[in-house]
Design a protein around this motif. Sequence first.
Motif, PDB file in Angstrom:
ATOM      1  N   ALA A  33      37.874  27.062  17.790  1.00  0.00           N
ATOM      2  CA  ALA A  33      36.466  27.768  17.419  1.00  0.00           C
ATOM      3  C   ALA A  33      36.735  29.239  17.345  1.00  0.00           C
ATOM      4  CB  ALA A  33      35.428  27.559  18.637  1.00  0.00           C
ATOM      5  N   GLY A  37      35.630  29.660  13.917  1.00  0.00           N
ATOM      6  CA  GLY A  37      34.316  30.077  14.028  1.00  0.00           C
ATOM      7  C   GLY A  37      33.976  31.587  14.017  1.00  0.00           C
ATOM      8  N   PRO A 232      29.602  26.033  23.231  1.00  0.00           N
ATOM      9  CA  PRO A 232      29.170  26.250  21.847  1.00  0.00           C
ATOM     10  C   PRO A 232      30.478  25.895  20.856  1.00  0.00           C
ATOM     11  CG  PRO A 232      29.602  27.984  23.059  1.00  0.00           C
ATOM     12  CD  PRO A 232      29.380  27.119  24.439  1.00  0.00           C
ATOM     13  N   GLU A 233      31.780  25.865  21.671  1.00  0.00           N
ATOM     14  CA  GLU A 233      32.882  25.590  20.738  1.00  0.00           C
ATOM     15  C   GLU A 233      32.971  24.176  20.029  1.00  0.00           C
ATOM     16  OE1 GLU A 233      33.915  23.482  24.546  1.00  0.00           O
ATOM     17  OE2 GLU A 233      33.045  25.338  24.114  1.00  0.00           O
ATOM     18  N   PHE A 236      31.098  23.541  16.670  1.00  0.00           N
ATOM     19  CA  PHE A 236      30.274  24.645  16.493  1.00  0.00           C
ATOM     20  C   PHE A 236      29.542  24.754  15.178  1.00  0.00           C
ATOM     21  CE2 PHE A 236      34.540  25.736  15.116  1.00  0.00           C
ATOM     22  CZ  PHE A 236      34.416  26.403  13.915  1.00  0.00           C
ATOM     23  N   ASP A 239      26.092  23.295  14.559  1.00  0.00           N
ATOM     24  CA  ASP A 239      24.977  24.077  15.369  1.00  0.00           C
ATOM     25  C   ASP A 239      24.631  25.486  15.055  1.00  0.00           C
ATOM     26  OD1 ASP A 239      23.240  23.282  18.112  1.00  0.00           O
ATOM     27  OD2 ASP A 239      24.041  25.541  18.045  1.00  0.00           O
ATOM     28  N   SER A 242      25.291  27.890  18.035  1.00  0.00           N
ATOM     29  CA  SER A 242      26.870  27.801  18.381  1.00  0.00           C
ATOM     30  C   SER A 242      27.771  28.567  17.251  1.00  0.00           C
ATOM     31  CB  SER A 242      27.461  26.428  18.324  1.00  0.00           C
ATOM     32  OG  SER A 242      26.786  25.735  19.429  1.00  0.00           O
ATOM     33  N   ALA A 243      27.361  28.458  15.953  1.00  0.00           N
ATOM     34  CA  ALA A 243      28.046  28.958  14.941  1.00  0.00           C
ATOM     35  C   ALA A 243      27.776  30.706  15.047  1.00  0.00           C
ATOM     36  CB  ALA A 243      27.782  28.515  13.508  1.00  0.00           C
ATOM     37  N   PHE A 246      29.680  32.542  17.682  1.00  0.00           N
ATOM     38  CA  PHE A 246      31.226  32.915  17.369  1.00  0.00           C
ATOM     39  C   PHE A 246      31.236  33.706  16.150  1.00  0.00           C
ATOM     40  CE2 PHE A 246      31.974  28.991  19.936  1.00  0.00           C
ATOM     41  CZ  PHE A 246      33.255  29.556  20.666  1.00  0.00           C
TER      42      PHE A 246
END
Length: 269
Positions: A33, A37, A232-233, A236, A239, A242-243, A246
């Motif tokens: 991530a 991410g 959130p990792e 990710f 979502d 979440s994205a 990062f």
Amino acid sequence: MRQLTRPVIGVISDVKPGSGHVTHGVTEKYLFAVARGADTYPVMLPGRMSDVDGSMSETAVLEEIFALVDGIFLPGSPSNVEPALYGGTPYDPPLPADPHRDVVSLPLIRACVERGVPLFGVCRGFQEMNVALGGSLHQKVHEQPGHFDHREDGTRSIEEQYGHAHEVSLAPGGLLAGLAGAGRWSVNSLHGQGIDRLAPRLAVEARADDGLVEAFRVQDAPGFALAVQWHPEWRFWQDRLSAGLFEAFGAAARAYAAQRRGDALKAAE
């Protein structure tokens, strides 16, 4: 001067015994991530660095870390912050702990905040940030009156454990609400501990419906300094929030790296 195209993110390692040896490690999902991410280059930072041979002070270790990285990521872990660090009384039998991680992560958090080094915490990292800045924890949230059981069901598949578990309310005008484009969001939930007393410098970014703080930012920090209790990792890219978390962390690291390059060039003139 470093010749890397991406910012370098230091990722705190867990320290634990195994097969007669001591290992330092980070679960791959966090590294992925941070790399994909946030579009950065993760490097694992071992725990217990300041007392490996007793020759380096905590200050010297921190200086070496900050010479290397453009941000710090604090991942989740099965272990918990030592209760003595926030005035808590350990359970008997004691809950899983990692004092060698604590001895690195807590002073590193405080130094990141003061220096404006981008800082992002998840799960244990969220709890570490609260403790490092003067807060305390519930060691067993599910035993607290009025609180839900936020633990995962270990009998279910990994995909089910990391699925959406409950919603959180996002603070109006906050960073998370802006990233989500909404006032509420559905998150996963895989933690037994949680915030009891919120550290004075922290501003709530999200709460669960039982009132438990699920995300915060360091409101007076000169740089990105945010943490969430959920994970959130996990996938990710599926979502938006979440994205976005990062991506925002990566953008802060790139800005910090650019500032460092500019300062180095000026110093060389």
